[in-house]
Design an enzyme around this catalytic site. Sequence first.
Site, short mmCIF file in Angstrom:
data_model
loop_
_atom_site.label_atom_id
_atom_site.label_comp_id
_atom_site.label_asym_id
_atom_site.label_seq_id
_atom_site.Cartn_x
_atom_site.Cartn_y
_atom_site.Cartn_z
N GLU A 257 0.85 -1.20 0.00
CA GLU A 257 0.00 0.00 0.00
C GLU A 257 0.88 1.24 0.00
O GLU A 257 2.10 1.16 0.16
CB GLU A 257 -0.96 0.00 1.19
CG GLU A 257 -2.06 -1.05 1.08
CD GLU A 257 -3.11 -0.94 2.17
OE1 GLU A 257 -2.99 -0.04 3.03
OE2 GLU A 257 -4.04 -1.75 2.18
N ARG B 26 -1.39 9.43 8.70
CA ARG B 26 -1.30 8.01 9.05
C ARG B 26 -0.79 7.18 7.88
O ARG B 26 -1.27 7.31 6.77
CB ARG B 26 -2.68 7.49 9.47
CG ARG B 26 -2.72 5.98 9.76
CD ARG B 26 -4.09 5.56 10.22
NE ARG B 26 -5.09 5.70 9.18
CZ ARG B 26 -5.45 4.71 8.34
NH1 ARG B 26 -4.85 3.54 8.40
NH2 ARG B 26 -6.40 4.92 7.45
N ARG C 70 -1.07 9.38 1.25
CA ARG C 70 -2.48 9.67 0.97
C ARG C 70 -2.77 11.15 0.78
O ARG C 70 -3.58 11.53 -0.05
CB ARG C 70 -3.36 9.09 2.07
CG ARG C 70 -3.47 7.58 1.99
CD ARG C 70 -4.31 7.01 3.10
NE ARG C 70 -4.51 5.57 2.89
CZ ARG C 70 -5.11 4.78 3.76
NH1 ARG C 70 -5.57 5.27 4.90
NH2 ARG C 70 -5.26 3.49 3.50
N HIS D 248 -11.33 10.47 6.21
CA HIS D 248 -11.08 9.06 6.50
C HIS D 248 -10.57 8.80 7.91
O HIS D 248 -11.04 7.89 8.57
CB HIS D 248 -10.07 8.53 5.48
CG HIS D 248 -9.84 7.06 5.54
ND1 HIS D 248 -10.88 6.15 5.44
CD2 HIS D 248 -8.70 6.32 5.67
CE1 HIS D 248 -10.39 4.92 5.50
NE2 HIS D 248 -9.07 4.98 5.66
N HIS E 295 -9.10 10.20 2.57
CA HIS E 295 -8.76 9.06 1.73
C HIS E 295 -8.95 9.46 0.27
O HIS E 295 -9.96 10.07 -0.09
CB HIS E 295 -9.65 7.86 2.06
CG HIS E 295 -9.10 6.57 1.55
ND1 HIS E 295 -9.11 6.24 0.21
CD2 HIS E 295 -8.51 5.53 2.20
CE1 HIS E 295 -8.56 5.04 0.06
NE2 HIS E 295 -8.18 4.59 1.25
#
Length: 525
Positions: free
Chosen positions: A112, A366, A274, A331, A228
């Site tokens: 990811e 994060r 992100r 998110h 997100h």
Amino acid sequence: MEKYNHIIIGSGIAALQLATHLNKSSKVLIITKSKLNESNSYRAQGGIAAAIGDLDHPTFHYKDTLKAGCFFQNENAVMELAQNGPRIIKSLNGNGLLFDEDDSGDFSLGMEGAHSQNRILHCGGDATGKHIMNHLFSEIPPQIAIVENEFVFELILNSDRNKCIGIKSMDENGEVHHYFGQNIILAVGGVGGLFSYTSNEKSIAGDGIALAYRAGAEIVDMEFIQFHPTLLFVDGETRGLISEAVRGAGARLVTAPGVYLMDGKHTLGDLAPRHIVAKEIFNRRASGVDVFLDISMIPDFEKKFPTVSKICLENGVALESGLLPVAPGCHFLMGGISVNEVGETSVNGLYAIGETASTGIHGANRLASNSLLEGLYFGEKLATYLNKLNVSNEFISINEEGVLNRDQLFIPNKKEIKEKMMSHAGIIRTNLELVEIEGWLTQFSVQDNALDKYSKEQIQVLFMVQCAKLIVNGALLREESRGGHIRADFPSESQCWQEVHIVQSKNGIEMRRRTNERHQVEVHA
């Protein structure tokens, strides 16, 4: 009057991990304002990160986490999390939780955004949260009391107002209940419900933050909110999360077939951190250009991503087209209730874990798939601490009010709050828009301590207003762009903000450096 050793508010992964690790002799209550399985944890698609691969190491996980969080973290806490990741995975697996495997029978490890190694474990493809939560549900000891559909609207303090000793809740009929406990734990998720576009469970709108703030606890870094990049976007609304694991499997962001959005924007391309990907999508959509996730290169998409496929089919998006329309949405909250290394807040007897808490793990942004691991780690860690405590039996007596006549209150509606927060304090922020929403929020009072006289709906809106104020305060004060906080008028990171945390409480707002140097500033109540 019911008394417990531990009262856990919330039913996500951190809450259940805590509950399953507390001493079996403890009297424990889990209370949630909806159903037990209505949480962000249960909806989590992406997976859980742990340095468990042969070529991986906790040090690599540690470094990736720091880099994604713009080096704004508590580095010791990050290292502890990374080091404990493999142990936690092996413990879950040893207790019967099955993680997806590859053809050789080893754990299937995905990639990811912002990870340097394949280290994302999944259960059921893109239903990791559901599988872990069902496993934890099965582990809850039978003696633990569970109360659903009761909204906790107040933390009860002792007569000296220096210790939290209980909670007030309101059921579906408007009746008020009191529960008293030696330790009160907030584990109620983040603030997604404050924004019109969100991946979160719709009921999660910052209740824990508002409860803690009203009880006198310190709240920190509320400006750091992760949006997100890829929520399914249909008819002007976000309809569900498209996991980052889809991009990890090779999907590309495009504005038209063959026109790749992230080319030249970042060395990691579609798997950039992100906030970078979300910013690019937001900017392109703001200019009137639709953005899609091209999944045409992923074989057996429905088999690999059954949850995403179901969301698409339910909303009329044909997988055969290979193009999924996407937009960014709220998110994850990196800030939250300020806690120490075990989850203690600045209010005696009150603890916070999970997304509600600011543990120092996530910094300004994060790292993907760290949230489930954080919930498991801190749930277990707090249980270990509480199991060793010598607790007293200090309670106060309060009469049950029952059903009250409700007062009228001047407040906005939920839709107004969500739309204004998305447009004025969302992905890209400016001083002009933040000042405008600050002025709008100021007209609504949230300091009234007698909440019993209001309805559950009114209190929920008051809590939303309180959380919105905390977010806007932080976003106005932090005159830089860092991680999930992006200011168009201050587009770069500023060295003078590198070690500065914005701490808010009823006593005011502080700019607090990690060196404990403090600078008092004007309060934006």
